[in-house]
Design a protein around this motif. Structure first.
Motif, PDB file in Angstrom:
ATOM      1  N   GLY A 143       0.659  -1.322   0.078  1.00 21.20           N
ATOM      2  CA  GLY A 143       0.036   0.152   0.216  1.00 21.20           C
ATOM      3  C   GLY A 143       0.858   1.348  -0.161  1.00 21.20           C
ATOM      4  N   LEU A 144       0.515   2.070  -0.685  1.00 25.72           N
ATOM      5  CA  LEU A 144       1.330   3.424  -1.011  1.00 25.72           C
ATOM      6  C   LEU A 144       0.459   4.520  -0.841  1.00 25.72           C
ATOM      7  CD1 LEU A 144       4.239   4.883  -1.826  1.00 25.72           C
ATOM      8  CD2 LEU A 144       3.241   4.704  -4.206  1.00 25.72           C
ATOM      9  N   THR A 145       0.897   5.384   0.189  1.00 28.87           N
ATOM     10  CA  THR A 145      -0.110   6.420   0.444  1.00 28.87           C
ATOM     11  C   THR A 145       0.715   7.707   0.904  1.00 28.87           C
ATOM     12  OG1 THR A 145      -2.197   7.138   1.822  1.00 28.87           O
ATOM     13  CG2 THR A 145      -0.707   5.894   2.960  1.00 28.87           C
ATOM     14  N   GLY A 146      -0.184   8.736   1.123  1.00 30.20           N
ATOM     15  CA  GLY A 146       0.543  10.041   1.615  1.00 30.20           C
ATOM     16  C   GLY A 146      -0.421  11.142   1.748  1.00 30.20           C
ATOM     17  N   GLY A 147      -0.214  12.124   2.289  1.00 33.31           N
ATOM     18  CA  GLY A 147      -1.073  13.448   2.217  1.00 33.31           C
ATOM     19  C   GLY A 147      -1.069  14.182   0.859  1.00 33.31           C
TER      20      GLY A 147
ATOM     21  N   TYR B 176      -0.400  -0.636  -4.559  1.00 33.34           N
ATOM     22  CA  TYR B 176      -1.717  -0.109  -4.530  1.00 33.34           C
ATOM     23  C   TYR B 176      -1.630   1.428  -4.151  1.00 33.34           C
ATOM     24  CZ  TYR B 176      -6.707   0.680  -3.675  1.00 33.34           C
ATOM     25  OH  TYR B 176      -8.030   1.417  -3.511  1.00 33.34           O
ATOM     26  N   GLU B 177      -1.597   2.303  -4.887  1.00 31.21           N
ATOM     27  CA  GLU B 177      -1.481   3.587  -4.306  1.00 31.21           C
ATOM     28  C   GLU B 177      -2.679   4.462  -4.210  1.00 31.21           C
ATOM     29  OE1 GLU B 177      -0.540   8.020  -5.807  1.00 31.21           O
ATOM     30  OE2 GLU B 177      -2.446   6.583  -5.909  1.00 31.21           O
ATOM     31  N   ALA B 178      -3.149   4.970  -3.073  1.00 39.45           N
ATOM     32  CA  ALA B 178      -4.347   5.496  -2.789  1.00 39.45           C
ATOM     33  C   ALA B 178      -3.958   6.580  -1.679  1.00 39.45           C
ATOM     34  CB  ALA B 178      -5.179   4.566  -2.175  1.00 39.45           C
ATOM     35  N   ALA B 179      -4.570   8.053  -1.940  1.00 41.90           N
ATOM     36  CA  ALA B 179      -4.618   9.015  -1.033  1.00 41.90           C
ATOM     37  C   ALA B 179      -5.139   8.573   0.351  1.00 41.90           C
ATOM     38  CB  ALA B 179      -5.280  10.125  -1.759  1.00 41.90           C
ATOM     39  N   ILE B 180      -6.483   8.020   0.297  1.00 44.71           N
ATOM     40  CA  ILE B 180      -6.941   7.853   1.623  1.00 44.71           C
ATOM     41  C   ILE B 180      -6.933   6.227   2.002  1.00 44.71           C
ATOM     42  CG2 ILE B 180      -8.270   9.872   1.553  1.00 44.71           C
ATOM     43  CD1 ILE B 180     -10.795   8.009   0.394  1.00 44.71           C
ATOM     44  N   LEU B 181      -5.632   5.536   1.709  1.00 43.81           N
ATOM     45  CA  LEU B 181      -5.568   4.306   2.157  1.00 43.81           C
ATOM     46  C   LEU B 181      -6.100   3.882   3.552  1.00 43.81           C
ATOM     47  CD1 LEU B 181      -4.315   1.533   0.857  1.00 43.81           C
ATOM     48  CD2 LEU B 181      -2.252   2.304   2.171  1.00 43.81           C
ATOM     49  N   PHE B 182      -5.728   4.661   4.471  1.00 43.63           N
ATOM     50  CA  PHE B 182      -5.940   4.485   5.970  1.00 43.63           C
ATOM     51  C   PHE B 182      -7.412   4.980   6.293  1.00 43.63           C
ATOM     52  CE2 PHE B 182      -1.437   4.927   6.534  1.00 43.63           C
ATOM     53  CZ  PHE B 182      -1.006   3.730   6.951  1.00 43.63           C
ATOM     54  N   GLU B 183      -7.653   6.249   5.710  1.00 46.07           N
ATOM     55  CA  GLU B 183      -9.260   6.662   6.167  1.00 46.07           C
ATOM     56  C   GLU B 183     -10.131   5.620   5.586  1.00 46.07           C
ATOM     57  OE1 GLU B 183      -6.607  10.347   5.306  1.00 46.07           O
ATOM     58  OE2 GLU B 183      -6.616   8.251   4.500  1.00 46.07           O
ATOM     59  N   SER B 184      -9.937   4.749   4.451  1.00 42.04           N
ATOM     60  CA  SER B 184     -10.934   4.191   3.673  1.00 42.04           C
ATOM     61  C   SER B 184     -10.935   2.586   4.265  1.00 42.04           C
ATOM     62  CB  SER B 184     -10.741   3.709   2.153  1.00 42.04           C
ATOM     63  OG  SER B 184      -9.473   3.285   1.924  1.00 42.04           O
ATOM     64  N   GLY B 185      -9.917   2.204   5.048  1.00 39.94           N
ATOM     65  CA  GLY B 185      -9.604   0.936   5.888  1.00 39.94           C
ATOM     66  C   GLY B 185      -9.117  -0.083   5.000  1.00 39.94           C
ATOM     67  N   ARG B 186      -8.658   0.502   3.766  1.00 43.70           N
ATOM     68  CA  ARG B 186      -8.227  -0.517   2.912  1.00 43.70           C
ATOM     69  C   ARG B 186      -6.708  -0.856   3.112  1.00 43.70           C
ATOM     70  NH1 ARG B 186      -9.854  -0.840  -2.365  1.00 43.70           N
ATOM     71  NH2 ARG B 186      -8.897  -2.932  -2.213  1.00 43.70           N
ATOM     72  N   TYR B 187      -6.069  -0.249   4.021  1.00 45.17           N
ATOM     73  CA  TYR B 187      -4.710  -0.454   4.372  1.00 45.17           C
ATOM     74  C   TYR B 187      -4.691  -1.810   5.278  1.00 45.17           C
ATOM     75  CZ  TYR B 187      -5.981   0.459   9.439  1.00 45.17           C
ATOM     76  OH  TYR B 187      -6.575   0.295  10.700  1.00 45.17           O
TER      77      TYR B 187
ATOM     78  N   TRP C 122      -5.890  12.232   7.209  1.00 45.81           N
ATOM     79  CA  TRP C 122      -5.011  11.723   8.361  1.00 45.81           C
ATOM     80  C   TRP C 122      -3.803  12.669   8.187  1.00 45.81           C
ATOM     81  CZ3 TRP C 122      -4.386   6.137  10.025  1.00 45.81           C
ATOM     82  CH2 TRP C 122      -5.552   5.576  10.420  1.00 45.81           C
ATOM     83  N   ASN C 123      -2.996  12.951   9.283  1.00 39.03           N
ATOM     84  CA  ASN C 123      -1.985  13.648   9.294  1.00 39.03           C
ATOM     85  C   ASN C 123      -0.654  12.599   9.315  1.00 39.03           C
ATOM     86  OD1 ASN C 123      -1.233  12.753  11.839  1.00 39.03           O
ATOM     87  ND2 ASN C 123      -2.209  14.548  12.970  1.00 39.03           N
ATOM     88  N   ASP C 124       0.571  13.098   8.999  1.00 40.54           N
ATOM     89  CA  ASP C 124       1.675  12.128   8.876  1.00 40.54           C
ATOM     90  C   ASP C 124       1.944  11.338   9.799  1.00 40.54           C
ATOM     91  OD1 ASP C 124       2.031  12.867   6.039  1.00 40.54           O
ATOM     92  OD2 ASP C 124       3.781  14.413   6.392  1.00 40.54           O
ATOM     93  N   GLU C 125       2.007  12.001  11.195  1.00 43.77           N
ATOM     94  CA  GLU C 125       2.202  11.208  12.320  1.00 43.77           C
ATOM     95  C   GLU C 125       1.401  10.153  12.309  1.00 43.77           C
ATOM     96  OE1 GLU C 125       1.772  14.636  12.256  1.00 43.77           O
ATOM     97  OE2 GLU C 125       4.053  15.078  12.425  1.00 43.77           O
ATOM     98  N   LYS C 126       0.142  10.165  12.233  1.00 46.58           N
ATOM     99  CA  LYS C 126      -0.983   9.199  12.193  1.00 46.58           C
ATOM    100  C   LYS C 126      -0.570   8.054  11.195  1.00 46.58           C
ATOM    101  CE  LYS C 126      -5.836   8.778  13.074  1.00 46.58           C
ATOM    102  NZ  LYS C 126      -7.106   9.317  13.100  1.00 46.58           N
ATOM    103  N   ARG C 127      -0.455   8.424  10.053  1.00 51.19           N
ATOM    104  CA  ARG C 127       0.051   7.371   8.910  1.00 51.19           C
ATOM    105  C   ARG C 127       1.256   6.703   9.260  1.00 51.19           C
ATOM    106  NH1 ARG C 127      -0.546  11.986   5.615  1.00 51.19           N
ATOM    107  NH2 ARG C 127      -2.640  12.199   4.699  1.00 51.19           N
ATOM    108  N   ILE C 128       2.467   7.324   9.623  1.00 49.67           N
ATOM    109  CA  ILE C 128       3.567   6.804   9.747  1.00 49.67           C
ATOM    110  C   ILE C 128       3.522   5.688  10.952  1.00 49.67           C
ATOM    111  CG2 ILE C 128       5.878   7.335  10.872  1.00 49.67           C
ATOM    112  CD1 ILE C 128       5.704   9.893   9.194  1.00 49.67           C
ATOM    113  N   SER C 129       2.701   6.142  11.969  1.00 53.52           N
ATOM    114  CA  SER C 129       2.347   5.183  13.057  1.00 53.52           C
ATOM    115  C   SER C 129       2.055   3.631  12.743  1.00 53.52           C
ATOM    116  CB  SER C 129       1.588   5.638  14.143  1.00 53.52           C
ATOM    117  OG  SER C 129       0.284   5.744  13.792  1.00 53.52           O
TER     118      SER C 129
END
Length: 198
Positions: free
Chosen positions: A6-10, A109-120, A159-166
Motif C-alpha cells: 500500500g502506497l499513501t501520503g497526504g 496499490y497507491e491511494a490517497a485515503i488508504l487509511f481513511e478508507s480502511g483499505r490498509y 489523516w496527518n503524517d504522524e498518524k499514517r507513519i505510526s
C-alpha cells in the motif's frame, strides 16, 4: 501469492511520483484515483451520484468534477456519501486487476485515503510518502490551480503524517527526487523484490 504494498501520503506529498519509481523498477502499480475516475464514468455510478448529489452536477451526462470536489471537500458527510458509492466499485476493479497480476511477486496499490478508507488492512506492507507542508501546499496550488485555503481544507479531511507513519512499514521523504528514488530501491532490496536493471 502476490503481496500488496500500500502506497499513501497526504495531498501534494508526491505519491504518484513514487508510484512511477516502483513501476520503473518492474513492480505493477494500481493508482486508485485514476481508476476511480474511470469507474465514475460508468452508467451505474453516474446514476448513484445523480441520486445523491442531484442532476445539476452533470452537463450532457458528463460529471463536473470540480463542482463535486467543491462540495465533498467542504463537507465530511458528503465526502463519506461519495466514498460509499465509489469505493466498492474501485475495490472490485482492483480485485480484477490483482487477478491479472497473481503471478507477480508484489504489486503497489497507491491511494490517497488508504487509511481513511480502511483499505490498509488488506495490504501486506505500507509505504507512506511525506514532504514538508509548505512544499505540499505549493505543489497542489500549482497542479490544481487552486487556493491555499482549498488545499488546507482538503488536508484537514485526511489523516496527518504522524498518524499514517505510526501504521506504516516504510516512510519516504519526497523532498528530493534522487533521494526518494534511492529509498524505493532500498525498500525493494529489503523486500527482496527483483528489480528491472534499467
Amino acid at each position: 501469492m502476490v503481496k500488496v504494498i500500500g502506497l499513501t501520503g497526504g495531498i501534494g506529498s508526491g505519491k504518484t511520483t513514487i508510484a512511477i519509481f516502483f513501476k520503473e523498477k518492474g513492480v505493477p502499480v494500481y493508482i486508485a484515483d485514476n481508476e476511480a475516475k474511470k469507474v465514475m464514468q460508468s452508467i451505474e455510478i453516474i446514476d448513484q451520484i445523480k441520486s445523491v448529489f442531484g442532476e445539476t452536477l452533470f452537463e450532457n451526462n458528463i460529471l463536473n468534477r470540480a463542482k463535486l470536489a467543491e462540495i465533498v471537500f467542504n463537507n465530511a458527510d458528503k465526502l463519506a456519501q461519495l466514498n460509499a458509492i465509489v469505493h466498492p466499485a474501485v475495490k472490485k476493479d482492483f480485485e480484477n486487476w490483482l487477478q491479472q497480476h497473481k503471478n507477480d511477486q508484489y504489486v503497489v496499490y497507491e491511494a490517497a485515503i488508504l487509511f481513511e478508507s480502511g483499505r490498509y488492512k488488506e495490504c501486506d506492507y505500507i509505504v507512506t510518502v511525506t514532504a514538508p507542508i509548505e512544499v505540499r501546499i505549493e505543489r497542489v496550488i500549482k497542479r490544481d490551480n487552486t487556493t491555499r485555503e482549498q488545499v488546507l481544507s482538503r488536508m484537514e479531511m485526511q489523516w496527518n503524517d504522524e498518524k499514517r507513519i505510526s501504521l506504516s512499514n516504510f516512510v519516504i521523504n519526497n523532498s528530493n527526487l534522487k533521494i526518494a528514488n534511492e529509498e524505493v530501491v532500498k525498500i525493494l532490496k529489503i523486500l527482496n523484490i527483483k528489480q528491472n536493471q534499467s
